[in-house]
Design a protein around this motif. Structure first.
Motif: not given
Length: 345
Positions: A222-231
Motif C-alpha cells: 500500500w505504501n508503494n502505491a500511495m507513494t508513487y501515485n497521486m492523491d
C-alpha cells in the motif's frame, strides 16, 4: 582403564568442501552489510542503558547485531545457512519492533534487510559446520528465530488470501510491470517493490520468521502505491482502502504474536489527555485524502464519535472514541505522517 574424553573442539571444515565454501559466502555477505553506511547502528549490541532505553529489554527478547553474528559465524556456532539468515533477520525485526515507522533506524533496517535478501539469493542453504544437516532440515541456533509456522502461518496465509480476493486488489496481485506500463521512473521512486502475490509465494516458501515481517511486506504494497501515485487517483484510493482493511486484520494477530514470544508490549488501558491532544495535533498535519481515511476507520469502528450535523464538514469527537478505535486511528495517523516524510526525502 578409563577412556579419554572426547574433544570439545569443533571440527575444521574440509578444505575446498561445501562447508568452507558456504562459510566464505556468508562471511562475504556479512562484511558487505557491515561496510554499508546505514549499518552503523547495527554493528554492536544496543547499549540500552547508555541510550536510556529502559523498555528495550522488555520489548526485545532476542537482541542481535552484526558484530555478534560475525563472532558466531567465526566460532562455528551456526549449524546451517538458515540459522545464519535467521540471526541477521532478527536484527531488522528488532529494529522494526522497537522503532517508530518512518524513523531513521526503522528505514535503515528496511534498506539493509532488502540488501541482505538480494545478496543471499546466490547463497544456497546448507551446512556451516561439519556433520550438520544440509538444506531440508530446519535447525535453530541459540538466539536465532525460527521460520513462521503453525497457527500464525495459517492465519497470515488466510489474511493475505482474503486481501487478494478483494475487488480493489487487482492492481496489487502481481509485481508492477513498469516497462509494459511505460513508467521508467518507477524503480527510481520505489526502492523495494512488493505485491500480494509475492507475499503469498514467500509465505509458502517459509521466507518469513514472524507475523510482523508479513505485515510489514503487506504494508509496503500500500505504501508503494500511495507513494508513487497521486492523491485522489483510483489506485491511491484503492491502496488506502485496503490498508485500513489489512491493518484491522493484522492488528489482533500482531498482539497475539508478541505475547506468544514473551514480548511485553504495554498497551494503554485508558486514554489520557496527552494522548488525545497528541492525536489531535497529528491529525491536523494530514492531507484531506488521509483525513477521509481516518473518518472511514471511525465510521467503521465507532460511528458515535462522528459529528455529521454539518453536511459540509464531518468532525470526529476524539473524547467519544473507545480505546481500541483510538489506537487504530492513532496508528493510521502515524503511518500517514511517516509516509509523507518519506515522500519529502
Amino acid at each position: 582403564m578409563a577412556s579419554k574424553p572426547a574433544s570439545n573442539k569443533r571440527q575444521k571444515p574440509t578444505p575446498g568442501g561445501e562447508v568452507e565454501r558456504l562459510v566464505k559466502q556468508c562471511s562475504s555477505v556479512l562484511k558487505a552489510l557491515q561496510r554499508a553506511p546505514a549499518a552503523i547502528a547495527f554493528l554492536a549490541p544496543v547499549d540500552w542503558k547508555t541510550l536510556k532505553l529502559p523498555t528495550y529489554p522488555k520489548m526485545i527478547k532476542h537482541p542481535m547485531d552484526l558484530g555478534t553474528v560475525e563472532q558466531k559465524l567465526s566460532a562455528g556456532r551456526y549449524a546451517t545457512v538458515s540459522d545464519f539468515t535467521n540471526d541477521v533477520n532478527q536484527i531488522w525485526e528488532n529494529a522494526h519492533i522497537f522503532n517508530q515507522e518512518g524513523s531513521d533506524i526503522y528505514d535503515a533496517a528496511t534498506q539493509l534487510r532488502l540488501d541482505f535478501e538480494q545478496r543471499m539469493r546466490s547463497v544456497p542453504d546448507g551446512p556451516l559446520r561439519e556433520g550438520s544437516a544440509s538444506a531440508g532440515g530446519r535447525s535453530s541456533s541459540a538466539g536465532g528465530s525460527s521460520t513462521l509456522a503453525g497457527e500464525e502461518l495459517a492465519q497470515c496465509k488466510k489474511i493475505v488470501g482474503e486481501l487478494r480476493k478483494k475487488n480493489d486488489a487487482e492492481a496489487f496481485l502481481e509485481p508492477v510491470d513498469w516497462k509494459a506500463l511505460g513508467i521508467p521512473d518507477y524503480p527510481n521512486v520505489i526502492k523495494r517493490p512488493m505485491d500480494l502475490g509475492t507475499v503469498a509465494h514467500q509465505l509458502d516458501a517459509g521466507h518469513y520468521t514472524s507475523v510482523r515481517q508479513v505485515a510489514n511486506d503487506v504494508e509496503l504494497v500500500w505504501n508503494n502505491a500511495m507513494t508513487y501515485n497521486m492523491d485522489g487517483s483510483w489506485i491511491h484510493q484503492a491502496a488506502a482502502k485496503l490498508k485500513i482493511v489489512a491493518d484491522g486484520k493484522f492488528s489482533p494477530l500482531l498482539g497475539a504474536s508478541r505475547q506468544g514470544v514473551g514480548e511485553t508490549v504495554e498497551q494503554p488501558t485508558e486514554l489520557t489527555f496527552e494522548m488525545k491532544h497528541q492525536l489531535n495535533q497529528n491529525a491536523n498535519l494530514l492531507t484531506s485524502k488521509d483525513l477521509y481515511g481516518m473518518v472511514g476507520i471511525v465510521e467503521e469502528h465507532c460511528k458515535k464519535a462522528l459529528d455529521q450535523t454539518n453536511p459540509a464538514e464531518v468532525e470526529i469527537d476524539i473524547d467519544t472514541l473507545d480505546l481500541q478505535t483510538f489506537l487504530k486511528v492513532d496508528k493510521y495517523v502515524q503511518d500517514c505522517l511517516a509516509r509523507a516524510k518519506r515522500k519529502k526525502q
